[in-house]
Enzyme design. Structure first.
Site, mmCIF file in Angstrom:
data_model
loop_
_atom_site.group_PDB
_atom_site.id
_atom_site.type_symbol
_atom_site.label_atom_id
_atom_site.label_comp_id
_atom_site.label_asym_id
_atom_site.label_seq_id
_atom_site.Cartn_x
_atom_site.Cartn_y
_atom_site.Cartn_z
ATOM 1 N N CYS A 1 3.280 -10.026 -36.624
ATOM 2 C CA CYS A 1 4.148 -9.789 -37.773
ATOM 3 C C CYS A 1 5.484 -10.516 -37.599
ATOM 4 O O CYS A 1 5.961 -11.198 -38.503
ATOM 5 C CB CYS A 1 4.387 -8.285 -37.913
ATOM 6 S SG CYS A 1 5.072 -7.794 -39.486
ATOM 7 N N CYS B 1 5.549 -8.908 -43.576
ATOM 8 C CA CYS B 1 5.294 -10.342 -43.454
ATOM 9 C C CYS B 1 4.297 -10.836 -44.494
ATOM 10 O O CYS B 1 4.011 -12.026 -44.564
ATOM 11 C CB CYS B 1 4.811 -10.689 -42.036
ATOM 12 S SG CYS B 1 3.089 -10.262 -41.741
ATOM 13 N N CYS C 1 1.895 -4.583 -40.356
ATOM 14 C CA CYS C 1 0.995 -5.048 -39.298
ATOM 15 C C CYS C 1 1.092 -4.126 -38.094
ATOM 16 O O CYS C 1 2.191 -3.769 -37.666
ATOM 17 C CB CYS C 1 1.403 -6.444 -38.818
ATOM 18 S SG CYS C 1 1.150 -7.742 -40.012
ATOM 19 N N CYS D 1 0.596 -6.846 -45.602
ATOM 20 C CA CYS D 1 1.672 -6.270 -44.796
ATOM 21 C C CYS D 1 2.966 -6.247 -45.609
ATOM 22 O O CYS D 1 3.342 -7.239 -46.233
ATOM 23 C CB CYS D 1 1.863 -7.089 -43.522
ATOM 24 S SG CYS D 1 3.348 -6.643 -42.596
ATOM 25 N N GLY E 1 -21.512 -6.094 -20.208
ATOM 26 C CA GLY E 1 -21.747 -4.847 -20.920
ATOM 27 C C GLY E 1 -22.224 -3.719 -20.025
ATOM 28 O O GLY E 1 -22.253 -2.566 -20.443
#
Lengths: 363, 285
Positions: free
Chosen positions: B271, B243, B265, B240, B31
């Site tokens: 997808c 899909c 997606c 979606c 970080g």
């Protein structure tokens, strides 16, 4: 080998082909060659070399041709090429006092040893469009005289003899290399000057102008502006001494700035310094003013809160390649972020009772 | 440009070594933003020069490389970066998340879970999560070293008092191993939970800002929130259209000029692989 190829690839190829065609323009008009750009657009070439941090007129001319005359794009091409070059080492400091000057003027003294030499300047031209040039650009040769071999000492040196101007610091430590180390604050003067010499001309000009209008005013006189060529020498370890490896043209500006003294410094003139590749005097003068403004702390001046006094502000925003990249990247797709913002705004509107329309749903 | 005249993966070995050192330091201090001497790349700043330099430094000839932008393999800049490495490194490329060993991404984390041995490289525009609260780099670095994150919490609190929610929907700040506040790059906050406890190495490259930071595998990453206003990963409330997936981040596509739209997606690989397994959404042809 499996290679993923999809729609974007053809679009990119076609865009490149169209771009190349546009660059060439009407094929009924003769193509520009590199030598023409180098010789006839030399001030563009100089700017590209200065801000590209690479002294090579032919490469700069090529970049200008490839960039369709967009100088920032040309500078970018030069920078990207420059990164791939190995760094052999560091030259000796160039001696601008021994410059073969094409132009050398002082605004602080009527006459100076070595003389005032106007050189090839726009300064006293009348800015009238020369329609004759549209038809015929050939000119008779300019009058010549023997070059003088007399020395052309720095004007600020004369002030120095009386102690009226601060000493120019002498330091032989190798300067840091902005292109090899990340820029970190606080930045010492060598690093600041390095950033300014490749900084965007427009940005530097506007900052310098802002100091003249009172935002960090330091009342600058052009003590001296000189343009000419200097030899570049480098010590070759195998030889053990320095040899000349080439010659470059430079613009150097030393400003003499009014200074009434501060808690830590006596009343004396102070200095701003600009040094830029090629004939680039607007940039060199701007650089000197901004350099001087950035020195407020060491001279014990007040922080007026002016942009030109703020090293972080100046150094983090003066590079046009960084600036243009980040600015223009907002035209790249952002629909994922935008979608999440859409969801948020819809949610906030729903809760505020503002949105009576269909939020979401397909047709 | 021909592949032969440049070193493997474009950058010279010295530069790659310098970048690898920054990456290792980043992995050692998760970080923490490590300054590195970012190079000028042949694509503009803002196009992913940080990610490209990190990818160049970690790629080996045996790698399989995937590039996504907005989750998709076929967006123009993803295509451009992929072809850059095809040309300069000659590495195999793929669109399948599971098959890739190095994935460079802009603005998304793939839907398919990542595994050990994979590296996810993020393109980062502004690495400093405190930047819009404090524009000065010298100040923000001090704030990080003193762990002085009060300003960020005040900002989040003000959002809640004004809007009832934290009004940050992407680049939502996280805390790494209870120490550094980190910008996860402009991924939608939907993706934030995937940062946590991830088996893959996550590397973040910011070229223009000259910073690299990193999350080693299985790092604890928490999105900033308050007890009474817990973090919530959100997405469009639809499945979606192609899909039928109900668990993926969706793009909204305008399909006509009468307000019609469909949701699909954003992760094209996810997808397509679902469609191959015969999942169908209501807009599927």
């Amino acid at each position: 080998m499996y290679v993923a190829v999809k729609g974007g690839e053809r679009a990119i190829e076609n865009a490149h082909a169209w771009l190349a065609e546009e660059r060439r323009g009407d094929t009924g008009v003769a193509e520009l060659d590199i030598a023409q750009i180098r010789e006839q657009l030399s001030l563009s070439v100089n700017r590209v070399m200065a801000e590209g941090s690479l002294y090579d007129q032919d490469l700069a001319a090529l970049a200008i041709k490839q960039a369709r005359g967009d100088l920032i794009e040309a500078i970018f091409l030069i920078r990207a090429y420059r990164t791939t070059l190995p760094r052999f080492g560091c030259s000796e400091a160039v001696d601008t006092g021994a410059m073969a000057c094409d132009r050398r003027i002082s605004a602080t003294f009527k006459d100076v040893p070595g003389g005032q030499v106007l050189g090839p300047t726009f300064d006293y031209t009348h800015r009238l469009l020369d329609f004759k040039l549209a038809a015929d650009g050939e000119v008779p040769p300019a009058p010549e005289r023997e070059a003088t071999t007399a020395p052309v000492p720095h004007v600020t040196g004369f002030l120095n003899r009386e102690g009226l101007i601060e000493e120019a610091p002498q330091d032989d430590t190798p300067p840091p290399d902005l292109t090899r180390e990340p820029l970190e604050m606080p930045a010492e003067r060598p690093l600041r000057l390095q950033a300014l010499t490749r900084a965007d001309e427009g940005f530097t000009l506007s900052l310098a102008y802002s100091t003249q209008r009172g935002y960090g005013r330091n009342h600058a006189f052009v003590g001296e502006l000189r343009i000419g060529t200097v030899p570049v020498e480098m010590e070759i370890p195998e030889l053990g001494f320095a040899i000349e490896i080439g010659e470059i043209s430079l613009t150097e500006c030393e400003t003499v700035n009014q200074f009434t003294g501060s808690k830590s410094e006596p009343p004396q003139f102070t200095r701003g310094y600009g040094l830029v590749f090629g004939q680039t005097e607007r940039k060199a003068i701007s650089m000197a003013l901004v350099d001087r403004a950035l020195r407020w702390k060491e001279l014990g001046e007040d922080d007026a809160g002016a942009p030109a006094q703020d090293a972080e502000f100046v150094l983090y925003h003066c590079d046009n390649i960084q600036a243009t990249g980040f600015l223009e990247h907002i035209k790249l797709p952002h629909y994922v972020d935008f979608q999440s913002e859409l969801e948020l705004v819809r949610k906030l509107r729903r809760e505020a009772g503002a949105d009576q329309s269909h939020a979401g749903g397909t047709s | 440009m021909t592949g032969d005249s440049y070193n493997f993966a474009y950058l010279d070995e010295q530069t790659k070594r310098m970048i690898r050192r920054a990456i290792l330091k980043g992995l050692a201090v998760p970080g923490y933003q490590v300054p590195f001497a970012s190079r000028e790349m042949p694509m503009p700043y803002g196009w992913g020069t940080g990610g490209v330099q990190v990818s160049a430094a970690v790629l080996t000839p045996e790698d399989r490389f995937k590039v996504i932008d907005q989750g998709a393999d076929d967006t123009t800049n993803a295509v451009s970066i992929r072809s850059f490495f095809q040309r300069t490194a000659g590495v195999e490329t793929t669109t399948a998340t599971e098959e890739a060993t190095v994935i460079q991404t802009r603005h998304r984390i793939p839907e398919a879970p990542l595994g050990e041995g994979q590296i996810l490289v993020y393109q980062v525009p502004i690495p400093e999560p405190l930047r819009f609260l404090e524009p000065r780099e010298s100040e923000t670095r001090k704030m990080h070293s003193l762990e002085e994150y009060g300003l960020m919490h005040v900002k989040l609190y003000e959002d809640i008092s004004r809007h009832g929610h934290i009004a940050t929907s992407y680049a939502y700040p996280v805390k790494v191993e209870a120490r550094y506040v980190m910008d996860p790059s402009p991924i939608p906050k939907f993706d934030n939970p995937k940062l946590n406890d991830c088996p893959a190495i996550q590397l973040f490259g910011a070229g223009r800002e000259q910073r690299i930071y990193a999350l080693p595998p299985y790092t604890r990453v928490t999105s900033l929130d308050f007890e009474d206003h817990p973090f919530e990963a959100t997405k469009a409330d639809h499945p979606c259209g192609l899909c039928g997936a109900g668990d993926s981040y969706l793009d909204e596509v305008i399909v006509d000029d009468a307000g019609g739209r469909m949701f699909v997606c954003s992760d094209t690989d996810y997808c397509e692989s679902r469609q191959r397994q015969s999942h169908r959404g209501k807009d599927a042809a």
